[in-house]
Design an enzyme around this catalytic site. Structure first.
Site: not given
Length: 319
Positions: A165, A262, A292
């Site tokens: 991320s 995501d 995600h």
């Protein structure tokens, strides 16, 4: 985008991803949505304890590293005494959450599967630290361990960066920073990037995906950005919008992992297509049915474990 027009993500995710979503921790209070950032950080750390349990045991050492901003904590995971390389890991959390404890299992598994030393860097979070402080702290830690490699008994001749991320952005940004400023911290053998954001401000996946289940609505993404950046001009910096950097030359081999549902998926796709178009070594893999942050859930998800193994295998293949 009107929320009703978005995809019904929770109906589409895989069975194992649904199991994770439906897993309740009865002793855990509800998310402090209106709480302070300190309360949200504390909650995040508590919530991740369950998912970090059962990680591989190995030699672990903690060191405080000097930077121009002050001391930064680092944690070394050493699966064997003769490591072929060193991987620096940068945790996710939207630049505002996360620490070395929240990503402990991820780092341990990455060390175990790669048989390389993994060093987690607990960079200063935002909004206390503003761009580019986190990158400069990461670079300072790399330089420190490169200079002190013999004392710490680590192999810094070949290194890599890895992150999930926001940590994926920091990983690639740090590698590009070292390249652009010609800082020698050892040869960068590879960069491992799980579902990162790299500079897109809008995309198809950002329109169709993202909700309360992943904390990645357009409003959430804007909040993370405003906490991280110092001013509007930073949005175009080549170390924040990485597509404004030179991706046509001397980019270390990149493993780019995407999660199917995501909202940041198009960032990964664009990064891969850009690098591939300019003959930069890269690999893209999409993990079907995932949300995600799925990398955290290897206790229950074979796909999460597979994604870590894939990244480790890619890195060791570059050595």
């Amino acid at each position: 985008m009107k929320p009703e027009n978005k995809l019904p993500v929770l109906d589409l995710i895989s069975a194992e991803m649904k199991t994770v979503v439906n897993t309740l921790q009865p002793d855990l209070p509800s998310w402090p949505a209106t709480g302070t950032i300190a309360e949200q950080r504390q909650y995040y750390t508590l919530e991740r304890r369950f998912w970090n349990a059962g990680a591989p045991e190995m030699a672990t050492r903690a060191y405080m590293v000097p930077t121009k901003y002050g001391q930064v904590e680092t944690r070394l995971f050493c699966p064997q005494p003769d490591s072929p390389a060193t991987l620096f890991y940068l945790h996710g959390g939207g630049f505002i959450l996360g620490n070395l404890d929240t990503h402990d299992r991820i780092m341990r598994l990455l060390a175990s599967y790669s048989q390389c030393t993994v060093i987690g860097i607990d960079y200063t979070l935002s909004p206390e630290a503003r761009f580019p402080q986190a990158i400069e702290e990461i670079v300072a830690a790399c330089c420190y361990f490169h200079q002190q490699a013999e004392d710490y008994q680590i192999n810094m001749s070949r290194i890599g960066f890895a992150g999930d991320s926001a940590g994926a952005m920091l990983a690639l940004a740090s590698a590009l920073w070292l390249r652009d400023k010609q800082i020698d911290c050892g040869k960068i053998a590879g960069v491992l990037l799980w579902y990162g954001l790299y500079g897109l401000r809008d995309s198809v996946t950002r329109r169709l995906l993202g909700g309360v289940w992943d904390g990645l609505t357009q409003q959430d993404l804007q909040m993370y950005e405003e906490a991280y950046l110092s001013n509007d001009a930073d949005r175009e910096s080549p170390y924040y919008c990485l597509f404004n950097n030179d991706l046509t030359r001397e980019v270390p081999p990149c493993f780019i992992a995407g999660a199917e549902f995501d909202p940041l998926l198009d960032d990964s796709r664009l990064l891969y297509q850009t690098l591939a178009a300019h003959q930069q070594p890269c690999e893209f893999k999409l993990y079907p049915g995932t949300l995600h942050a799925f990398l955290h859930y290897s206790r229950m998800m074979k796909t999460a474990d597979e994604a870590l193994r894939d990244g480790a295998q890619f890195f060791t293949a570059q050595l």
